[in-house]
Design a protein around this motif. Structure first.
Motif, PDB file in Angstrom:
ATOM      1  N   ALA A 181       0.823  -1.208   0.000  1.00 12.19           N
ATOM      2  CA  ALA A 181       0.000   0.000   0.000  1.00 12.19           C
ATOM      3  C   ALA A 181       0.857   1.257   0.000  1.00 12.19           C
ATOM      4  O   ALA A 181       0.522   2.238  -0.674  1.00 12.19           O
ATOM      5  N   SER A 182       1.959   1.249   0.719  1.00  9.42           N
ATOM      6  CA  SER A 182       2.814   2.441   0.774  1.00  9.42           C
ATOM      7  C   SER A 182       3.410   2.760  -0.593  1.00  9.42           C
ATOM      8  O   SER A 182       3.523   3.924  -0.976  1.00  9.42           O
ATOM      9  N   LEU A 183       3.777   1.727  -1.360  1.00 11.67           N
ATOM     10  CA  LEU A 183       4.303   1.944  -2.709  1.00 11.67           C
ATOM     11  C   LEU A 183       3.193   2.438  -3.635  1.00 11.67           C
ATOM     12  O   LEU A 183       3.395   3.360  -4.430  1.00 11.67           O
ATOM     13  N   ALA A 184       2.019   1.833  -3.540  1.00  8.65           N
ATOM     14  CA  ALA A 184       0.885   2.264  -4.364  1.00  8.65           C
ATOM     15  C   ALA A 184       0.557   3.730  -4.094  1.00  8.65           C
ATOM     16  O   ALA A 184       0.310   4.497  -5.027  1.00  8.65           O
ATOM     17  N   ASN A 185       0.570   4.134  -2.812  1.00 10.11           N
ATOM     18  CA  ASN A 185       0.293   5.532  -2.464  1.00 10.11           C
ATOM     19  C   ASN A 185       1.373   6.459  -3.020  1.00 10.11           C
ATOM     20  O   ASN A 185       1.064   7.543  -3.524  1.00 10.11           O
ATOM     21  N   ALA A 186       2.632   6.035  -2.939  1.00 11.41           N
ATOM     22  CA  ALA A 186       3.724   6.859  -3.466  1.00 11.41           C
ATOM     23  C   ALA A 186       3.601   7.012  -4.980  1.00 11.41           C
ATOM     24  O   ALA A 186       3.806   8.100  -5.523  1.00 11.41           O
ATOM     25  N   LEU A 187       3.255   5.934  -5.676  1.00 12.96           N
ATOM     26  CA  LEU A 187       3.069   6.000  -7.129  1.00 12.96           C
ATOM     27  C   LEU A 187       1.900   6.912  -7.487  1.00 12.96           C
ATOM     28  O   LEU A 187       1.982   7.701  -8.441  1.00 12.96           O
ATOM     29  N   GLN A 188       0.828   6.808  -6.737  1.00 13.45           N
ATOM     30  CA  GLN A 188      -0.337   7.654  -6.987  1.00 13.45           C
ATOM     31  C   GLN A 188       0.034   9.128  -6.786  1.00 13.45           C
ATOM     32  O   GLN A 188      -0.352   9.984  -7.585  1.00 13.45           O
ATOM     33  N   ASP A 189       0.784   9.428  -5.736  1.00 16.28           N
ATOM     34  CA  ASP A 189       1.216  10.803  -5.500  1.00 16.28           C
ATOM     35  C   ASP A 189       2.123  11.291  -6.622  1.00 16.28           C
ATOM     36  O   ASP A 189       2.003  12.421  -7.097  1.00 16.28           O
ATOM     37  N   TRP A 190       3.051  10.422  -7.075  1.00 11.58           N
ATOM     38  CA  TRP A 190       3.990  10.780  -8.137  1.00 11.58           C
ATOM     39  C   TRP A 190       3.255  11.048  -9.448  1.00 11.58           C
ATOM     40  O   TRP A 190       3.500  12.039 -10.116  1.00 11.58           O
ATOM     41  N   ILE A 191       2.327  10.156  -9.796  1.00  5.44           N
ATOM     42  CA  ILE A 191       1.572  10.317 -11.046  1.00  5.44           C
ATOM     43  C   ILE A 191       0.680  11.552 -10.974  1.00  5.44           C
ATOM     44  O   ILE A 191       0.519  12.273 -11.956  1.00  5.44           O
ATOM     45  N   GLY A 192       0.106  11.820  -9.816  1.00  8.66           N
ATOM     46  CA  GLY A 192      -0.806  12.945  -9.665  1.00  8.66           C
ATOM     47  C   GLY A 192      -0.127  14.288  -9.475  1.00  8.66           C
ATOM     48  O   GLY A 192      -0.779  15.328  -9.529  1.00  8.66           O
ATOM     49  N   SER A 193       1.176  14.287  -9.272  1.00  6.57           N
ATOM     50  CA  SER A 193       1.897  15.535  -9.039  1.00  6.57           C
ATOM     51  C   SER A 193       2.016  16.358 -10.315  1.00  6.57           C
ATOM     52  O   SER A 193       2.391  15.846 -11.378  1.00  6.57           O
ATOM     53  N   ALA A 194       1.722  17.647 -10.210  1.00  8.97           N
ATOM     54  CA  ALA A 194       1.859  18.541 -11.359  1.00  8.97           C
ATOM     55  C   ALA A 194       3.312  18.639 -11.814  1.00  8.97           C
ATOM     56  O   ALA A 194       3.590  18.968 -12.962  1.00  8.97           O
ATOM     57  N   GLY A 195       4.249  18.325 -10.917  1.00  7.67           N
ATOM     58  CA  GLY A 195       5.668  18.389 -11.253  1.00  7.67           C
ATOM     59  C   GLY A 195       6.172  17.168 -12.013  1.00  7.67           C
ATOM     60  O   GLY A 195       7.311  17.155 -12.482  1.00  7.67           O
ATOM     61  N   THR A 196       5.342  16.144 -12.136  1.00 10.78           N
ATOM     62  CA  THR A 196       5.741  14.935 -12.864  1.00 10.78           C
ATOM     63  C   THR A 196       5.346  15.100 -14.326  1.00 10.78           C
ATOM     64  O   THR A 196       4.157  15.202 -14.639  1.00 10.78           O
ATOM     65  N   PRO A 197       6.322  15.116 -15.234  1.00  9.46           N
ATOM     66  CA  PRO A 197       5.994  15.304 -16.652  1.00  9.46           C
ATOM     67  C   PRO A 197       5.188  14.130 -17.224  1.00  9.46           C
ATOM     68  O   PRO A 197       5.388  12.979 -16.829  1.00  9.46           O
ATOM     69  N   ASP A 198       4.292  14.447 -18.147  1.00 13.05           N
ATOM     70  CA  ASP A 198       3.512  13.407 -18.820  1.00 13.05           C
ATOM     71  C   ASP A 198       4.426  12.373 -19.470  1.00 13.05           C
ATOM     72  O   ASP A 198       4.106  11.180 -19.495  1.00 13.05           O
ATOM     73  N   GLU A 199       5.571  12.820 -19.983  1.00 12.73           N
ATOM     74  CA  GLU A 199       6.513  11.909 -20.647  1.00 12.73           C
ATOM     75  C   GLU A 199       7.034  10.845 -19.680  1.00 12.73           C
ATOM     76  O   GLU A 199       7.186   9.675 -20.051  1.00 12.73           O
ATOM     77  N   ASP A 200       7.288  11.228 -18.423  1.00  8.36           N
ATOM     78  CA  ASP A 200       7.774  10.269 -17.431  1.00  8.36           C
ATOM     79  C   ASP A 200       6.702   9.233 -17.095  1.00  8.36           C
ATOM     80  O   ASP A 200       6.981   8.034 -16.988  1.00  8.36           O
ATOM     81  N   VAL A 201       5.476   9.713 -16.919  1.00 10.67           N
ATOM     82  CA  VAL A 201       4.369   8.801 -16.615  1.00 10.67           C
ATOM     83  C   VAL A 201       4.146   7.851 -17.785  1.00 10.67           C
ATOM     84  O   VAL A 201       3.980   6.643 -17.601  1.00 10.67           O
ATOM     85  N   ALA A 202       4.163   8.383 -19.011  1.00  8.78           N
ATOM     86  CA  ALA A 202       3.949   7.564 -20.206  1.00  8.78           C
ATOM     87  C   ALA A 202       5.000   6.468 -20.303  1.00  8.78           C
ATOM     88  O   ALA A 202       4.678   5.314 -20.594  1.00  8.78           O
ATOM     89  N   ALA A 203       6.248   6.809 -20.046  1.00  9.75           N
ATOM     90  CA  ALA A 203       7.319   5.812 -20.109  1.00  9.75           C
ATOM     91  C   ALA A 203       7.134   4.740 -19.046  1.00  9.75           C
ATOM     92  O   ALA A 203       7.384   3.553 -19.293  1.00  9.75           O
ATOM     93  N   PHE A 204       6.644   5.134 -17.879  1.00 12.51           N
ATOM     94  CA  PHE A 204       6.473   4.181 -16.781  1.00 12.51           C
ATOM     95  C   PHE A 204       5.302   3.234 -17.005  1.00 12.51           C
ATOM     96  O   PHE A 204       5.413   2.031 -16.775  1.00 12.51           O
ATOM     97  N   VAL A 205       4.169   3.771 -17.469  1.00 13.90           N
ATOM     98  CA  VAL A 205       2.961   2.936 -17.598  1.00 13.90           C
ATOM     99  C   VAL A 205       2.791   2.328 -18.978  1.00 13.90           C
ATOM    100  O   VAL A 205       1.920   1.494 -19.181  1.00 13.90           O
ATOM    101  N   GLY A 206       3.591   2.775 -19.958  1.00 18.89           N
ATOM    102  CA  GLY A 206       3.501   2.191 -21.295  1.00 18.89           C
ATOM    103  C   GLY A 206       2.415   2.796 -22.164  1.00 18.89           C
ATOM    104  O   GLY A 206       1.935   2.153 -23.098  1.00 18.89           O
ATOM    105  N   TRP A 207       1.991   4.011 -21.859  1.00 14.96           N
ATOM    106  CA  TRP A 207       1.005   4.714 -22.655  1.00 14.96           C
ATOM    107  C   TRP A 207       1.699   5.758 -23.503  1.00 14.96           C
ATOM    108  O   TRP A 207       2.862   6.095 -23.282  1.00 14.96           O
ATOM    109  N   SER A 208       0.943   6.334 -24.445  1.00 14.12           N
ATOM    110  CA  SER A 208       1.467   7.471 -25.189  1.00 14.12           C
ATOM    111  C   SER A 208       1.350   8.714 -24.300  1.00 14.12           C
ATOM    112  O   SER A 208       0.554   8.745 -23.352  1.00 14.12           O
ATOM    113  N   VAL A 209       2.146   9.727 -24.616  1.00  7.55           N
ATOM    114  CA  VAL A 209       2.087  10.976 -23.869  1.00  7.55           C
ATOM    115  C   VAL A 209       0.691  11.594 -23.992  1.00  7.55           C
ATOM    116  O   VAL A 209       0.143  12.129 -23.019  1.00  7.55           O
TER     117      VAL A 209
END
Length: 101
Positions: free
Chosen positions: A63-91
């Motif tokens: 749960a602690s990792l899931a919460n950290a990932l959710q915070d990271w993905i939801g952060s305005a400071g996390t670029p869409d490109e980083d999230v896309a590379a992590f989850v395997g989606w397009s930007v």
């Protein structure tokens, strides 16, 4: 109902409100349009859609990792490109989903 007494129907995207297909006529006409648009018949009626988000637990992810990932993905400071590379989606997909959230 139309002026000639026939029912009208629409198939829309419940998230965007976009009209996918519309017509006039019987249930059979509606059903034929639905099958034409999705031959595998994987439709969900709006009455069966729940807008409430539920927490999902993924086996093997603490749960602690899931919460950290959710915070990271939801952060305005996390670029869409980083999230896309992590989850395997397009930007573009990431940007669209983040706008909807």
């Amino acid at each position: 109902m139309t002026d000639n007494g026939l029912p009208t129907w629409e198939i829309t995207d419940w998230r965007t409100g976009e009209l996918i297909k519309g017509g006039t006529g019987s249930y059979e006409a509606y059903d034929a349009a639905a099958v034409q648009l999705a031959p595998d018949c994987k439709w969900i009626h709006i009455d069966n859609v729940d807008d409430e988000l539920t927490e999902v637990e993924v086996a093997g992810v603490p749960a602690s990792l899931a919460n950290a990932l959710q915070d990271w993905i939801g952060s305005a400071g996390t670029p869409d490109e980083d999230v896309a590379a992590f989850v395997g989606w397009s930007v573009a997909e990431v940007a669209r989903h983040r706008e909807e959230a």
